[in-house]
Every structure is written in structure tokens, then in C-alpha cells.
Scaffold this motif. Structure first.
Motif, PDB file in Angstrom:
ATOM      1  N   ASP A  12       0.789  -1.231   0.000  1.00 19.30           N
ATOM      2  CA  ASP A  12       0.000   0.000   0.000  1.00 19.30           C
ATOM      3  C   ASP A  12       0.826   1.288   0.000  1.00 19.30           C
ATOM      4  OD1 ASP A  12      -2.635   1.360   0.362  1.00 19.30           O
ATOM      5  OD2 ASP A  12      -1.750   1.978   2.271  1.00 19.30           O
ATOM      6  N   HIS A  13       2.146   1.180   0.235  1.00 20.07           N
ATOM      7  CA  HIS A  13       2.941   2.422   0.290  1.00 20.07           C
ATOM      8  C   HIS A  13       4.414   2.088   0.135  1.00 20.07           C
ATOM      9  CE1 HIS A  13       3.772   6.584   2.071  1.00 20.07           C
ATOM     10  NE2 HIS A  13       4.962   6.010   2.032  1.00 20.07           N
ATOM     11  N   LEU A  14       4.955   2.433  -1.020  1.00 25.45           N
ATOM     12  CA  LEU A  14       6.407   2.348  -1.208  1.00 25.45           C
ATOM     13  C   LEU A  14       6.832   3.406  -2.217  1.00 25.45           C
ATOM     14  CD1 LEU A  14       7.619  -0.758  -3.269  1.00 25.45           C
ATOM     15  CD2 LEU A  14       5.610   0.603  -3.791  1.00 25.45           C
ATOM     16  N   HIS A  15       8.146   3.572  -2.323  1.00 22.90           N
ATOM     17  CA  HIS A  15       8.714   4.559  -3.240  1.00 22.90           C
ATOM     18  C   HIS A  15       9.646   3.840  -4.203  1.00 22.90           C
ATOM     19  CE1 HIS A  15       7.341   7.648  -0.372  1.00 22.90           C
ATOM     20  NE2 HIS A  15       7.725   6.775   0.548  1.00 22.90           N
ATOM     21  N   LEU A  16       9.763   4.364  -5.411  1.00 16.50           N
ATOM     22  CA  LEU A  16      10.673   3.789  -6.403  1.00 16.50           C
ATOM     23  C   LEU A  16      11.452   4.925  -7.043  1.00 16.50           C
ATOM     24  CD1 LEU A  16       8.225   1.254  -8.081  1.00 16.50           C
ATOM     25  CD2 LEU A  16      10.161   0.686  -6.588  1.00 16.50           C
ATOM     26  N   ASP A  17      12.750   4.721  -7.171  1.00 18.16           N
ATOM     27  CA  ASP A  17      13.613   5.773  -7.708  1.00 18.16           C
ATOM     28  C   ASP A  17      14.589   5.166  -8.710  1.00 18.16           C
ATOM     29  OD1 ASP A  17      15.142   7.972  -8.206  1.00 18.16           O
ATOM     30  OD2 ASP A  17      15.730   8.331  -6.122  1.00 18.16           O
ATOM     31  N   LYS A  43       8.350  10.444  -4.022  1.00 21.15           N
ATOM     32  CA  LYS A  43       9.352  10.753  -2.999  1.00 21.15           C
ATOM     33  C   LYS A  43       9.175  12.201  -2.563  1.00 21.15           C
ATOM     34  CE  LYS A  43      13.219   7.733  -3.243  1.00 21.15           C
ATOM     35  NZ  LYS A  43      14.680   7.695  -3.134  1.00 21.15           N
ATOM     36  N   PRO A  44       9.646  12.535  -1.343  1.00 17.61           N
ATOM     37  CA  PRO A  44       9.656  13.955  -0.960  1.00 17.61           C
ATOM     38  C   PRO A  44      10.376  14.757  -2.042  1.00 17.61           C
ATOM     39  CG  PRO A  44      10.254  12.580   0.912  1.00 17.61           C
ATOM     40  CD  PRO A  44      10.190  11.670  -0.293  1.00 17.61           C
ATOM     41  N   SER A  45       9.802  15.925  -2.403  1.00 16.47           N
ATOM     42  CA  SER A  45      10.290  16.696  -3.553  1.00 16.47           C
ATOM     43  C   SER A  45      11.785  16.984  -3.471  1.00 16.47           C
ATOM     44  CB  SER A  45       9.499  18.010  -3.660  1.00 16.47           C
ATOM     45  OG  SER A  45       9.356  18.626  -2.388  1.00 16.47           O
ATOM     46  N   TRP A  46      12.281  17.316  -2.252  1.00 22.27           N
ATOM     47  CA  TRP A  46      13.692  17.698  -2.131  1.00 22.27           C
ATOM     48  C   TRP A  46      14.627  16.509  -2.308  1.00 22.27           C
ATOM     49  CZ3 TRP A  46      10.166  17.426   1.779  1.00 22.27           C
ATOM     50  CH2 TRP A  46      10.472  16.618   2.878  1.00 22.27           C
ATOM     51  N   GLU A  54       7.033  27.419  -6.174  1.00 21.90           N
ATOM     52  CA  GLU A  54       5.629  27.618  -6.518  1.00 21.90           C
ATOM     53  C   GLU A  54       5.008  26.246  -6.787  1.00 21.90           C
ATOM     54  OE1 GLU A  54       5.150  29.081 -10.717  1.00 21.90           O
ATOM     55  OE2 GLU A  54       7.096  29.968 -10.195  1.00 21.90           O
ATOM     56  N   PRO A  55       3.680  26.169  -6.696  1.00 21.26           N
ATOM     57  CA  PRO A  55       3.020  24.864  -6.804  1.00 21.26           C
ATOM     58  C   PRO A  55       3.389  24.093  -8.071  1.00 21.26           C
ATOM     59  CG  PRO A  55       1.473  26.471  -5.958  1.00 21.26           C
ATOM     60  CD  PRO A  55       2.733  27.239  -6.306  1.00 21.26           C
ATOM     61  N   ALA A  56       3.570  24.798  -9.185  1.00 26.24           N
ATOM     62  CA  ALA A  56       3.873  24.101 -10.446  1.00 26.24           C
ATOM     63  C   ALA A  56       5.179  23.316 -10.372  1.00 26.24           C
ATOM     64  CB  ALA A  56       3.934  25.114 -11.594  1.00 26.24           C
ATOM     65  N   ASP A  57       6.061  23.687  -9.423  1.00 29.58           N
ATOM     66  CA  ASP A  57       7.338  22.984  -9.301  1.00 29.58           C
ATOM     67  C   ASP A  57       7.160  21.522  -8.874  1.00 29.58           C
ATOM     68  OD1 ASP A  57       8.617  25.311 -10.001  1.00 29.58           O
ATOM     69  OD2 ASP A  57       9.060  25.913  -7.942  1.00 29.58           O
ATOM     70  N   PHE A  58       6.019  21.205  -8.277  1.00 32.99           N
ATOM     71  CA  PHE A  58       5.771  19.815  -7.880  1.00 32.99           C
ATOM     72  C   PHE A  58       5.463  18.917  -9.082  1.00 32.99           C
ATOM     73  CE2 PHE A  58       4.881  22.125  -3.944  1.00 32.99           C
ATOM     74  CZ  PHE A  58       5.601  21.372  -3.030  1.00 32.99           C
ATOM     75  N   ARG A  59       5.116  19.535 -10.195  1.00 32.54           N
ATOM     76  CA  ARG A  59       4.711  18.762 -11.370  1.00 32.54           C
ATOM     77  C   ARG A  59       5.789  17.762 -11.815  1.00 32.54           C
ATOM     78  NH1 ARG A  59      -0.027  20.055 -13.809  1.00 32.54           N
ATOM     79  NH2 ARG A  59      -0.401  22.123 -12.983  1.00 32.54           N
ATOM     80  N   ALA A  60       7.050  18.193 -11.770  1.00 30.68           N
ATOM     81  CA  ALA A  60       8.142  17.302 -12.195  1.00 30.68           C
ATOM     82  C   ALA A  60       8.199  16.061 -11.303  1.00 30.68           C
ATOM     83  CB  ALA A  60       9.470  18.057 -12.150  1.00 30.68           C
ATOM     84  N   VAL A  61       7.964  16.259 -10.022  1.00 32.59           N
ATOM     85  CA  VAL A  61       7.979  15.148  -9.058  1.00 32.59           C
ATOM     86  C   VAL A  61       6.837  14.170  -9.373  1.00 32.59           C
ATOM     87  CG1 VAL A  61       7.771  14.555  -6.608  1.00 32.59           C
ATOM     88  CG2 VAL A  61       8.965  16.662  -7.285  1.00 32.59           C
ATOM     89  N   PHE A  62       5.665  14.720  -9.642  1.00 34.59           N
ATOM     90  CA  PHE A  62       4.499  13.870  -9.903  1.00 34.59           C
ATOM     91  C   PHE A  62       4.638  13.128 -11.244  1.00 34.59           C
ATOM     92  CE2 PHE A  62       1.959  17.246  -7.343  1.00 34.59           C
ATOM     93  CZ  PHE A  62       2.474  16.750  -6.160  1.00 34.59           C
ATOM     94  N   GLU A  63       5.139  13.832 -12.247  1.00 32.14           N
ATOM     95  CA  GLU A  63       5.313  13.200 -13.568  1.00 32.14           C
ATOM     96  C   GLU A  63       6.279  12.023 -13.473  1.00 32.14           C
ATOM     97  OE1 GLU A  63       3.780  14.023 -16.441  1.00 32.14           O
ATOM     98  OE2 GLU A  63       2.866  15.953 -15.892  1.00 32.14           O
ATOM     99  N   GLU A  64       7.324  12.195 -12.666  1.00 31.06           N
ATOM    100  CA  GLU A  64       8.314  11.133 -12.455  1.00 31.06           C
ATOM    101  C   GLU A  64       7.624   9.887 -11.872  1.00 31.06           C
ATOM    102  OE1 GLU A  64      11.568  10.695 -12.855  1.00 31.06           O
ATOM    103  OE2 GLU A  64      11.957   9.041 -11.455  1.00 31.06           O
ATOM    104  N   THR A  65       6.795  10.083 -10.870  1.00 32.69           N
ATOM    105  CA  THR A  65       6.107   8.949 -10.239  1.00 32.69           C
ATOM    106  C   THR A  65       5.172   8.273 -11.232  1.00 32.69           C
ATOM    107  OG1 THR A  65       6.225  10.111  -8.138  1.00 32.69           O
ATOM    108  CG2 THR A  65       4.682   8.259  -8.269  1.00 32.69           C
ATOM    109  N   ILE A  66       4.472   9.067 -12.041  1.00 31.85           N
ATOM    110  CA  ILE A  66       3.545   8.489 -13.020  1.00 31.85           C
ATOM    111  C   ILE A  66       4.300   7.644 -14.048  1.00 31.85           C
ATOM    112  CG2 ILE A  66       2.037   9.146 -14.957  1.00 31.85           C
ATOM    113  CD1 ILE A  66       1.060  11.463 -13.058  1.00 31.85           C
ATOM    114  N   SER A  67       5.480   8.087 -14.467  1.00 30.03           N
ATOM    115  CA  SER A  67       6.204   7.276 -15.451  1.00 30.03           C
ATOM    116  C   SER A  67       6.777   6.014 -14.811  1.00 30.03           C
ATOM    117  CB  SER A  67       7.259   8.112 -16.176  1.00 30.03           C
ATOM    118  OG  SER A  67       8.415   8.219 -15.414  1.00 30.03           O
TER     119      SER A  67
END
Ligand SMILES: [Zn+2]
Length: 282
Positions: A12-17, A43-46, A54-67
Motif C-alpha cells: 500500500d505504500h512504497l517509493h521507487l527511484d 518521494k519527498p520533492s527535495w 511555486e506549486p507548479a514545481d511539484f509537477r516534475a515530481v508527480f510526472e516522475e512517479t507516473i512514469s
């Protein structure tokens, strides 16, 4: 050849990098032992080198997880889904290291959740992630963190999606569950990640310690199972490895906890996230 445990098996909860750590090798380990479904949390953005302004900066983090989720799904008999949000520890980084006022940090983090919500709204992500620090903070930071979490509940209510929480160690989150209800979200769709075997309020996502799993199984209330695998080469032993959920499912079945396995891997995922772990098996 992958093992078949005769049941869906969801972490239910893990991270992949994949860029910095084991990535798809970890997914292969999970699948080989009989794991079928994953909820992959960004993953945590940092940690990904993103210092959000700004909020749009999170987009790169989210796109990474989706791919990453798309790649992982290729390797699974079931599939993976993304869970997107803003790590509650970000507030300390913003306030202590970057000179943000707590209210400014709150605005940025709520804005990041609004961006995550866009992905849920268009079906690219399954659920949101929020919470509050697990360590002591001053009153202003605590209040701002609670505001961020309540904002996540408003989004969860609007989108009809689940919200995973990172919180302090506790077995009673009744008050937090009531905030979700105030926002119009059923409390059972709030999931406390990194839970032990018992919890009042939200649905516990139980870390795979054997005694915690037995406690959850004996209670018979809805629960999920997770590793919080971090996939971080600098912290190899920080948490459980990706094989742990399938191993523990095998052990629970050997101990006769078949009903608890169905509860954690079929019934609770359906009520909390609206996912069908049986129909999505190959
Ligand atoms: Zn985590």
C-alpha cells in the motif's frame, strides 16, 4: 518464474527511484515472491532535487512517479497506481532552512496538493498524500500543517478519492478522522501510513512487523499492508525491502489468516481506493 500466492498482494505504500536506486529491480523482487499490486508514492520533492518555490514545481515530481508506475505495471501480474502529494516534512525545510513564514509554507503546500489533485481528477493518479510532522514542531508550524491536511481532505471529498497520511506515531487519530468527516470525506478513506496493528479513526496501513499484522488480523477491522520501501541507496536498511509484503502474506496464509489476507488485499483496497485487485490480475 513468479510465485502465485493465490491472492492479490498489494503493497500500500512504497517509493521507487529508478534514476538513483534499484527501481524496477525492486519491482521484480516483489513480483517474483508473489506481489501483484503497488501503490507508489512520490518521494519527498527535495529528495529529487526539487526546491519548490511555486506549486507548479511539484509537477516534475508527480510526472516522475507516473512514469515509474507505468514501467512497474509492465512487470506486474496486476498493476501499480500513483499516490501523489506533498510530504509534511517539507514545512520544516521551508520554514527552518529557506526562510518561509508558516503561512507561506502552508500556501505553497496547499498549492502543491491542488496540482496533485489535477492528476487524480483526470485519472492519472489514484489518491492524495498529506499529513503532519511526526516530530515536535512549534505551534504555528503545527497549525499550518493541520490546515494543509484539512485542505487535502477537502480535495479528497471533491474528488471522491482516498488520502494517505504521514503523522506522528499514535494509535488514535479520532480528531483527524473527524476533520475528514467535516470536509465531507468518509473517515475510512483516510489511510494512516506506517501504522502499527491497531488504530482508531482512519484505516491503518500496517507496517509488516509480524506482531502488528497478527494484531490487525485478530481485530478483523479493515487494514492494509505496506513496507514504506524508500529505494534510497544511502539508506539501504532504513525500512523493509520490497519482498516483505509477499513474504508476510505467505506467512499469514500458513498461519491460517486467510480472511485477513482477503481483507487487506481485496476488500479494504476496494472500499478505500475503489480498486479491484482481483479483476486487474492477468
Ligand atoms: Zn513513504
Amino acid at each position: 518464474m513468479s510465485e502465485d500466492l493465490g491472492t492479490p498482494v498489494l503493497d500500500d505504500h512504497l517509493h521507487l527511484d529508478p534514476a538513483h536506486a534499484r527501481g524496477m529491480d525492486a519491482v521484480e523482487d516483489f513480483a517474483r515472491l508473489g506481489g501483484t499490486h503497488l501503490l507508489v508514492v512520490n518521494k519527498p520533492s527535495w529528495h529529487l532535487g526539487v526546491e519548490a518555490d511555486e506549486p507548479a514545481d511539484f509537477r516534475a515530481v508527480f510526472e516522475e512517479t507516473i512514469s515509474v508506475v507505468a514501467e512497474a505495471t509492465e512487470l506486474l501480474r496486476g498493476r501499480a497506481w500513483p499516490v501523489l502529494g506533498v510530504h509534511p516534512g517539507l514545512i520544516s525545510r521551508l520554514v527552518d532552512d529557506r526562510g518561509f513564514a508558516p503561512e507561506e509554507a502552508r500556501e505553497l503546500m496547499c498549492g502543491g496538493l491542488d496540482v496533485a489533485a489535477e492528476y487524480v481528477a483526470d485519472g492519472r493518479a489514484l489518491a492524495l498524500k498529506s499529513g503532519r510532522p511526526h516530530y515536535d514542531v512549534d505551534d504555528a508550524v503545527w497549525a499550518a500543517s493541520n490546515d494543509v491536511m484539512r485542505h487535502a481532505f477537502e480535495l479528497g471529498a471533491d474528488l471522491d478519492c482516498a488520502v494517505q497520511l504521514h503523522t506522528e506515531t499514535t494509535d488514535d487519530l479520532t480528531e483527524v478522522a473527524s476533520w475528514a468527516a467535516d470536509a465531507g470525506m468518509p473517515a475510512e478513506r483516510v489511510v494512516k501510513h506506517y501504522a502499527s496493528g491497531s488504530l482508531v479513526g482512519p484505516t491503518p496501513s500496517v507496517m509488516c512487523e509480524k506482531d502488528w499484522l497478527v494484531t490487525a488480523a485478530e481485530r478483523g477491522d479493515p487494514f492494509l499492508m505496506e513496507t514504506d520501501y524508500v529505494d534510497d541507496p544511502d539508506r539501504p536498511g532504513a525500512v523493509m525491502g520490497p519482498k516483505t509484503v509477499p513474504r508476510r502474506v505467505r506467512w499469514l496464509l500458513e498461519e491460517g489468516y486467510d480472511d485477513a489476507v482477503a481483507l487487506a488485499h481485496v476488500e479494504t483496497p476496494a472500499t478505500v481506493y475503489g480498486i479491484d485487485t482481483v479483476a486487474t490480475l492477468d
